[in-house]
Design an enzyme around this catalytic site. Structure first.
Site, PDB file in Angstrom:
ATOM      1  N   HIS A   1     -22.479  19.550  75.816  1.00 21.47           N
ATOM      2  CA  HIS A   1     -21.266  18.750  75.916  1.00 21.47           C
ATOM      3  C   HIS A   1     -20.053  19.567  76.333  1.00 21.47           C
ATOM      4  CE1 HIS A   1     -23.800  15.725  74.113  1.00 21.47           C
ATOM      5  NE2 HIS A   1     -22.904  14.830  74.507  1.00 21.47           N
TER       6      HIS A   1
ATOM      7  N   HIS B   1     -25.536  16.177  83.671  1.00 28.47           N
ATOM      8  CA  HIS B   1     -26.991  16.181  83.625  1.00 28.47           C
ATOM      9  C   HIS B   1     -27.458  16.275  82.173  1.00 28.47           C
ATOM     10  CE1 HIS B   1     -27.598  16.817  87.924  1.00 28.47           C
ATOM     11  NE2 HIS B   1     -26.701  17.784  87.878  1.00 28.47           N
TER      12      HIS B   1
ATOM     13  N   HIS C   1     -20.005  16.206  87.718  1.00 28.66           N
ATOM     14  CA  HIS C   1     -21.043  15.241  87.336  1.00 28.66           C
ATOM     15  C   HIS C   1     -21.862  15.849  86.214  1.00 28.66           C
ATOM     16  CE1 HIS C   1     -22.950  17.911  90.247  1.00 28.66           C
ATOM     17  NE2 HIS C   1     -24.124  17.587  89.715  1.00 28.66           N
TER      18      HIS C   1
ATOM     19  N   HIS D   1     -21.060  19.758  85.344  1.00 30.46           N
ATOM     20  CA  HIS D   1     -20.789  20.903  86.204  1.00 30.46           C
ATOM     21  C   HIS D   1     -20.384  20.390  87.568  1.00 30.46           C
ATOM     22  CE1 HIS D   1     -24.796  21.461  88.595  1.00 30.46           C
ATOM     23  NE2 HIS D   1     -24.663  20.210  88.235  1.00 30.46           N
TER      24      HIS D   1
ATOM     25  N   GLU E   1     -32.992  19.802  85.948  1.00 30.83           N
ATOM     26  CA  GLU E   1     -31.664  19.231  86.138  1.00 30.83           C
ATOM     27  C   GLU E   1     -31.745  17.704  86.048  1.00 30.83           C
ATOM     28  OE1 GLU E   1     -28.702  21.067  89.038  1.00 30.83           O
ATOM     29  OE2 GLU E   1     -29.296  19.223  90.054  1.00 30.83           O
TER      30      GLU E   1
ATOM     31  N   CYS F   1     -22.395  16.915  95.065  1.00 24.05           N
ATOM     32  CA  CYS F   1     -22.406  17.813  93.904  1.00 24.05           C
ATOM     33  C   CYS F   1     -21.165  18.697  93.806  1.00 24.05           C
ATOM     34  CB  CYS F   1     -23.670  18.667  93.893  1.00 24.05           C
ATOM     35  SG  CYS F   1     -25.151  17.675  93.588  1.00 24.05           S
TER      36      CYS F   1
END
Length: 142
Positions: free
Chosen positions: A71, A29, A27, A14, A129, A23
């Site tokens: 994914h 998580h 990137h 995201h 997260e 952010c």
């Protein structure tokens, strides 16, 4: 009051549009979702006697809620240019558009609402997260 907790996870990327920091870049998580449901009475059917909810059903329902996000690149509606979206789709990337900023806080509310829509009495949803950072939503007014 009885409480049950189930856990599911998904891996997704995201970015936070309009954010002044790292952010804002795409990137990923390993998101972990804890769903906590509650109730005052236990089932009395032969199959579920003595259970609030069958754990296998609770886990399956939670997995069905998070699985579509696994994914994918999750992005807030209106934050990808049409050309960028088209190029990513043309290259075969999985994209998931959502109507909110993809933060842990917003996901906690999203999963809460999804589980409640399935008929669960949801006490709390916590979304990790990272292993050390999470957000929770209980549906309670301040």
């Amino acid at each position: 009051m009885y409480y049950l907790k189930a856990e599911a996870s998904f891996d997704a990327a995201h970015f936070l549009a309009r954010y002044d920091g790292k952010c804002r870049n795409i990137h990923g998580h390993h998101w972990v979702v804890h769903l906590r449901v509650c109730g005052e009475t236990l089932q009395d059917t032969a199959q579920e006697s003595g259970m609030l909810v069958d754990f296998s059903q609770l886990k399956a329902d939670l997995k069905a809620i998070v699985e579509p996000l696994d994914h994918t690149l999750i992005y807030e509606a209106g934050t990808l240019r049409a050309q960028t979206h088209a190029a990513l789709c043309e290259d075969g990337f999985s994209l998931t558009e959502i109507p909110f900023r993809p933060t842990a806080e917003q996901f906690a509310r999203y999963f809460f609402d999804r589980a409640a829509a399935l008929g669960y009495r949801v006490a709390e949803v916590t979304v990790y997260e990272t292993p050390n950072n999470c957000a929770s939503y209980t549906g309670e007014a301040d």
